[in-house]
Motif scaffolding. Structure first.
Motif, short mmCIF file in Angstrom:
data_model
loop_
_atom_site.label_atom_id
_atom_site.label_comp_id
_atom_site.label_asym_id
_atom_site.label_seq_id
_atom_site.Cartn_x
_atom_site.Cartn_y
_atom_site.Cartn_z
N HIS A 55 30.21 46.65 55.46
CA HIS A 55 31.02 45.32 55.15
C HIS A 55 30.40 44.56 54.14
CE1 HIS A 55 34.36 42.73 56.48
NE2 HIS A 55 33.32 41.62 56.16
N GLN A 56 29.26 44.36 54.33
CA GLN A 56 28.23 43.62 53.31
C GLN A 56 28.33 44.07 52.01
OE1 GLN A 56 24.44 43.21 55.24
NE2 GLN A 56 25.24 41.92 56.76
N ALA A 57 28.07 45.56 51.85
CA ALA A 57 28.18 46.11 50.64
C ALA A 57 29.68 46.17 50.06
CB ALA A 57 27.80 47.59 50.79
N ALA A 58 30.73 46.19 50.89
CA ALA A 58 32.05 46.03 50.51
C ALA A 58 32.34 44.63 49.83
CB ALA A 58 32.97 46.28 51.58
N ARG A 59 31.73 43.63 50.61
CA ARG A 59 31.94 42.14 50.37
C ARG A 59 31.17 42.08 48.89
NH1 ARG A 59 32.98 38.06 54.25
NH2 ARG A 59 31.62 36.54 52.55
N ILE A 60 30.18 42.55 48.45
CA ILE A 60 29.66 42.36 47.09
C ILE A 60 30.57 43.11 46.34
CG2 ILE A 60 27.69 43.04 45.62
CD1 ILE A 60 25.99 42.85 48.13
N GLN A 61 30.97 44.26 46.46
CA GLN A 61 31.81 44.87 45.62
C GLN A 61 33.11 44.15 45.34
OE1 GLN A 61 32.98 48.76 46.77
NE2 GLN A 61 33.75 49.31 44.69
N HIS A 62 33.63 43.65 46.36
CA HIS A 62 34.76 42.93 46.32
C HIS A 62 34.65 41.73 45.25
CE1 HIS A 62 38.35 41.10 48.54
NE2 HIS A 62 38.66 41.06 47.39
N ASP A 63 33.71 41.05 45.42
CA ASP A 63 33.35 39.76 44.71
C ASP A 63 33.29 40.20 43.15
OD1 ASP A 63 33.34 38.11 46.77
OD2 ASP A 63 30.91 38.19 46.92
N GLU A 64 32.58 41.28 42.90
CA GLU A 64 32.55 41.90 41.60
C GLU A 64 33.77 42.38 40.74
OE1 GLU A 64 29.82 45.11 41.82
OE2 GLU A 64 28.16 43.80 42.16
N LEU A 65 34.72 42.83 41.81
CA LEU A 65 35.95 42.98 41.31
C LEU A 65 36.74 41.96 41.07
CD1 LEU A 65 36.56 46.24 43.71
CD2 LEU A 65 36.11 46.21 41.26
N GLY B 79 37.64 49.75 48.12
CA GLY B 79 37.61 51.14 47.36
C GLY B 79 39.08 51.23 46.74
N SER B 80 40.24 51.06 47.54
CA SER B 80 41.29 51.19 46.83
C SER B 80 41.78 50.21 46.02
CB SER B 80 42.52 50.94 47.91
OG SER B 80 42.21 52.00 49.11
N LEU B 81 41.13 48.82 46.12
CA LEU B 81 41.30 47.74 45.03
C LEU B 81 40.42 48.09 43.66
CD1 LEU B 81 41.83 44.94 44.02
CD2 LEU B 81 39.85 43.97 45.25
N ALA B 82 39.31 48.74 44.04
CA ALA B 82 38.61 49.24 42.68
C ALA B 82 39.37 50.37 41.78
CB ALA B 82 37.13 49.87 43.17
N ALA B 83 40.06 51.20 42.58
CA ALA B 83 40.70 52.24 41.96
C ALA B 83 41.99 51.78 41.19
CB ALA B 83 41.17 53.25 43.23
N SER B 84 42.65 50.84 42.27
CA SER B 84 43.70 50.18 41.57
C SER B 84 43.54 49.54 40.27
CB SER B 84 44.56 49.22 42.74
OG SER B 84 44.89 49.84 43.73
N LEU B 85 42.49 48.77 40.36
CA LEU B 85 41.96 47.62 39.26
C LEU B 85 41.90 48.71 37.85
CD1 LEU B 85 41.50 45.29 37.83
CD2 LEU B 85 39.10 45.08 38.71
N ALA B 86 41.34 49.94 38.32
CA ALA B 86 40.71 50.60 37.27
C ALA B 86 42.19 51.34 36.67
CB ALA B 86 39.93 51.82 37.62
N ALA B 87 43.00 51.88 37.40
CA ALA B 87 44.47 52.30 37.00
C ALA B 87 44.89 51.38 36.16
CB ALA B 87 45.07 52.70 38.25
N ALA C 207 46.12 51.51 32.34
CA ALA C 207 47.47 51.50 31.99
C ALA C 207 47.77 50.58 30.65
CB ALA C 207 48.26 51.19 33.05
N ALA C 208 46.98 49.39 30.82
CA ALA C 208 47.08 48.23 29.90
C ALA C 208 46.41 48.67 28.49
CB ALA C 208 46.46 47.01 30.41
N GLY C 209 45.42 49.83 28.62
CA GLY C 209 44.82 50.15 27.53
C GLY C 209 43.49 49.54 27.21
N ILE C 210 42.78 49.15 28.33
CA ILE C 210 41.33 48.32 28.23
C ILE C 210 40.60 49.18 28.41
CG2 ILE C 210 40.09 46.55 29.60
CD1 ILE C 210 42.77 45.31 30.51
N PRO C 211 39.58 48.80 27.33
CA PRO C 211 38.18 49.90 27.31
C PRO C 211 37.49 49.88 28.55
CG PRO C 211 38.41 48.62 25.60
CD PRO C 211 39.30 47.96 26.29
N ALA C 212 37.06 51.06 28.96
CA ALA C 212 36.32 51.07 30.60
C ALA C 212 34.98 50.33 30.34
CB ALA C 212 36.05 52.65 30.61
N ALA C 213 34.42 50.20 28.79
CA ALA C 213 33.07 49.60 28.80
C ALA C 213 33.22 48.18 28.52
CB ALA C 213 32.09 50.42 27.69
#
Length: 209
Positions: free
Chosen positions: A119-129, A183-191, A195-201
């Motif tokens: 949960h703590q690791a997910a909170r950190i990733q959530h904040d970054e997303l 994890g689903s949020l990260a995948a959805s944001l990447a998708a 779709a918007a043509g944003i560079p991954a880097a």
């Protein structure tokens, strides 16, 4: 009569002494042996592999401690041997009956600790997303260059918003589904970014304050 009474008293004192000396050793060794054997049997029933001779060695090592702790007092005083035999049987029965509950409690504690860590690791990733997402709302340049990230009419952006809501709802409590939601949020944001043509880097600019 005084000699008989004195002999009887001396025998009782000797028996009590060996009970106090050997009793804890006997009870602990029997309980530990029964617990280990019971734990292995439960693990084997759950599908965990077990060495075929492990049961023999568990019983052998336990007997090396328990038998002397029972036989020596029995030779000193028969009634002490009977008392210790009853105590050993009671401790073995208690260990046998209590082992599943104790193992379940320990497994629950371990699972809870792992859940807190996840949960703590997910909170950190959530904040970054969320920091990564806010640049498309707060940065005028990103808003102009990539308007698709705020257009909920697009399927990818709509799925992203739903994933954000789900992660926010599960964030407050230590919910088992929260890490998966992040994890689903990260995948959805990447998708949505693809779709918007944003560079991954594309770098993330941290907001002040």
């Amino acid at each position: 009569m005084s000699v008989v009474a004195e002999s009887l008293t001396q025998g009782l004192l000797q028996g009590a002494g060996v009970v106090l000396l050997c009793g804890p050793v006997l009870v602990a060794s029997v309980a530990a042996t029964v617990f280990v054997v019971r734990r292995r049997s439960l693990a084997s029933a759950g599908g965990a592999p077990e060495a075929p001779d492990q049961l023999f060695w568990d019983l052998f090592l336990g007997s090396c401690v328990a038998l002397p702790a029972l036989l020596i007092p029995a030779l000193v005083s028969p009634w002490a041997g009977l008392v210790l035999a009853g105590a050993a049987a009671a401790s073995g029965l208690a260990a046998y009956r209590g082992s599943p509950k104790f193992l379940a409690w320990r497994a629950a504690r371990r699972e809870h600790r792992e859940q807190l860590t996840a949960h703590q690791a997910a909170r950190i990733q959530h904040d970054e997303l969320m920091l990564r997402w806010r640049r498309y709302e707060l940065d005028p340049g990103c808003s102009i260059d990539y308007p698709a990230l705020t257009d909920v009419r697009l399927p990818e952006t709509s799925a992203l918003i739903k994933a954000m809501r789900t992660a926010d709802q599960l964030r407050t409590a230590t919910h088992k589904g929260y890490p998966d939601a992040v994890g689903s949020l990260a995948a959805s944001l990447a998708a949505a970014e693809r779709a918007a043509g944003i560079p991954a880097a594309m770098p993330v600019v941290k907001q002040a304050g």
